[in-house]
Design a protein around this motif. Sequence first.
Motif, PDB file in Angstrom:
ATOM      1  N   UNK A  87      -0.929 -38.871 -65.758  1.00  0.00           N
ATOM      2  CA  UNK A  87      -1.681 -40.123 -65.851  1.00  0.00           C
ATOM      3  C   UNK A  87      -1.614 -40.726 -67.251  1.00  0.00           C
ATOM      4  N   UNK A  88      -1.636 -39.893 -68.270  1.00  0.00           N
ATOM      5  CA  UNK A  88      -1.596 -40.383 -69.653  1.00  0.00           C
ATOM      6  C   UNK A  88      -0.214 -40.937 -70.001  1.00  0.00           C
ATOM      7  N   UNK A  89       0.837 -40.186 -69.669  1.00  0.00           N
ATOM      8  CA  UNK A  89       2.174 -40.627 -70.070  1.00  0.00           C
ATOM      9  C   UNK A  89       2.604 -41.885 -69.303  1.00  0.00           C
ATOM     10  N   UNK A  90       2.169 -42.041 -68.068  1.00  0.00           N
ATOM     11  CA  UNK A  90       2.487 -43.287 -67.352  1.00  0.00           C
ATOM     12  C   UNK A  90       1.781 -44.457 -68.032  1.00  0.00           C
ATOM     13  N   UNK A  91       0.549 -44.268 -68.501  1.00  0.00           N
ATOM     14  CA  UNK A  91      -0.135 -45.312 -69.277  1.00  0.00           C
ATOM     15  C   UNK A  91       0.637 -45.636 -70.553  1.00  0.00           C
ATOM     16  N   UNK A  92       1.187 -44.618 -71.213  1.00  0.00           N
ATOM     17  CA  UNK A  92       1.982 -44.836 -72.425  1.00  0.00           C
ATOM     18  C   UNK A  92       3.238 -45.645 -72.113  1.00  0.00           C
ATOM     19  N   UNK A  93       3.890 -45.319 -71.000  1.00  0.00           N
ATOM     20  CA  UNK A  93       5.074 -46.083 -70.588  1.00  0.00           C
ATOM     21  C   UNK A  93       4.699 -47.529 -70.259  1.00  0.00           C
ATOM     22  N   UNK A  94       3.561 -47.712 -69.594  1.00  0.00           N
ATOM     23  CA  UNK A  94       3.104 -49.075 -69.285  1.00  0.00           C
ATOM     24  C   UNK A  94       2.854 -49.872 -70.558  1.00  0.00           C
ATOM     25  N   UNK A  95       2.330 -49.230 -71.597  1.00  0.00           N
ATOM     26  CA  UNK A  95       2.121 -49.913 -72.877  1.00  0.00           C
ATOM     27  C   UNK A  95       3.466 -50.312 -73.500  1.00  0.00           C
ATOM     28  N   UNK A  96       4.481 -49.433 -73.403  1.00  0.00           N
ATOM     29  CA  UNK A  96       5.813 -49.766 -73.915  1.00  0.00           C
ATOM     30  C   UNK A  96       6.419 -50.928 -73.127  1.00  0.00           C
ATOM     31  N   UNK A  97       6.214 -50.929 -71.827  1.00  0.00           N
ATOM     32  CA  UNK A  97       6.722 -52.015 -70.985  1.00  0.00           C
ATOM     33  C   UNK A  97       6.054 -53.332 -71.370  1.00  0.00           C
ATOM     34  N   UNK A  98       4.758 -53.289 -71.575  1.00  0.00           N
ATOM     35  CA  UNK A  98       4.028 -54.505 -71.973  1.00  0.00           C
ATOM     36  C   UNK A  98       4.530 -55.010 -73.323  1.00  0.00           C
ATOM     37  N   UNK A  99       4.757 -54.117 -74.282  1.00  0.00           N
ATOM     38  CA  UNK A  99       5.277 -54.503 -75.605  1.00  0.00           C
ATOM     39  C   UNK A  99       6.645 -55.162 -75.496  1.00  0.00           C
ATOM     40  N   UNK A 100       7.406 -54.783 -74.469  1.00  0.00           N
ATOM     41  CA  UNK A 100       8.749 -55.346 -74.293  1.00  0.00           C
ATOM     42  C   UNK A 100       8.724 -56.645 -73.486  1.00  0.00           C
ATOM     43  N   UNK A 101       7.512 -57.136 -73.197  1.00  0.00           N
ATOM     44  CA  UNK A 101       7.357 -58.365 -72.395  1.00  0.00           C
ATOM     45  C   UNK A 101       8.041 -58.253 -71.040  1.00  0.00           C
ATOM     46  N   UNK A 102       7.925 -57.078 -70.433  1.00  0.00           N
ATOM     47  CA  UNK A 102       8.481 -56.828 -69.103  1.00  0.00           C
ATOM     48  C   UNK A 102       7.346 -56.440 -68.161  1.00  0.00           C
ATOM     49  N   UNK A 103       7.700 -56.269 -66.896  1.00  0.00           N
ATOM     50  CA  UNK A 103       6.742 -55.838 -65.875  1.00  0.00           C
ATOM     51  C   UNK A 103       7.284 -54.583 -65.180  1.00  0.00           C
ATOM     52  N   UNK A 104       6.404 -53.713 -64.708  1.00  0.00           N
ATOM     53  CA  UNK A 104       6.867 -52.505 -64.014  1.00  0.00           C
ATOM     54  C   UNK A 104       7.824 -52.792 -62.855  1.00  0.00           C
TER      55      UNK A 104
END
Length: 191
Positions: A87-104
């Motif tokens: 659960x934590x690492x998926x949140x971390x990946x989501x933060x990286x995705x958001x920083x890249x101006x992308x969507x899951x």
Amino acid sequence: MVNGRQATVDLRVKVMSDYKPKDPPESILDIFLHPGEYYWGEENTRIRTLLGSCVSVALWHPVRQIGGMTHIMLPDSRGSRHAKFADVVIDMLLADIQKSNSRPSEFIAKVFGGGHMFSKLDQRFRKNGHVGQANVDAAFKLLNSHGFKIVAADTGGYRYRKLIFDIWSGDVYLQRQEQAPDWVDADPDEV
């Protein structure tokens, strides 16, 4: 089609013995993930790991050639903030995705690992079968709940897996070790 651009994606998982990087960059950043780590990178990155009961999620953006990979040790953090928890690492990946101006939904996901390796640890996870299966279940549940497109998986069993993920191509190469080393219980249920 992603962001109005056409992307050609080879969705298959490739066999490690066939490893011949497709159009590699001139300079490659080679990362090895240990248990509980993750890495987010760009098109010049290769990420490698070795799995037993742990699970790796490889995320790749086929147009932007960015992505990351995890080495999940346990399914649920229960409040702890460490990348070893799904659960934590998926949140971390989501933060990286958001920083890249992308969507899951723009990323493709591949899931690996979750072998049945450790009887004593597995007692805690009986409702899910074993820790490896609990890790797999958590990864799929989290990826689906956030709208990732899961295109490949190789999970379960009694084997180790070696992975190489080339972010420039999105290719994941897999080697299965069919027989566990001598120091691992041949059949964890018999211990």
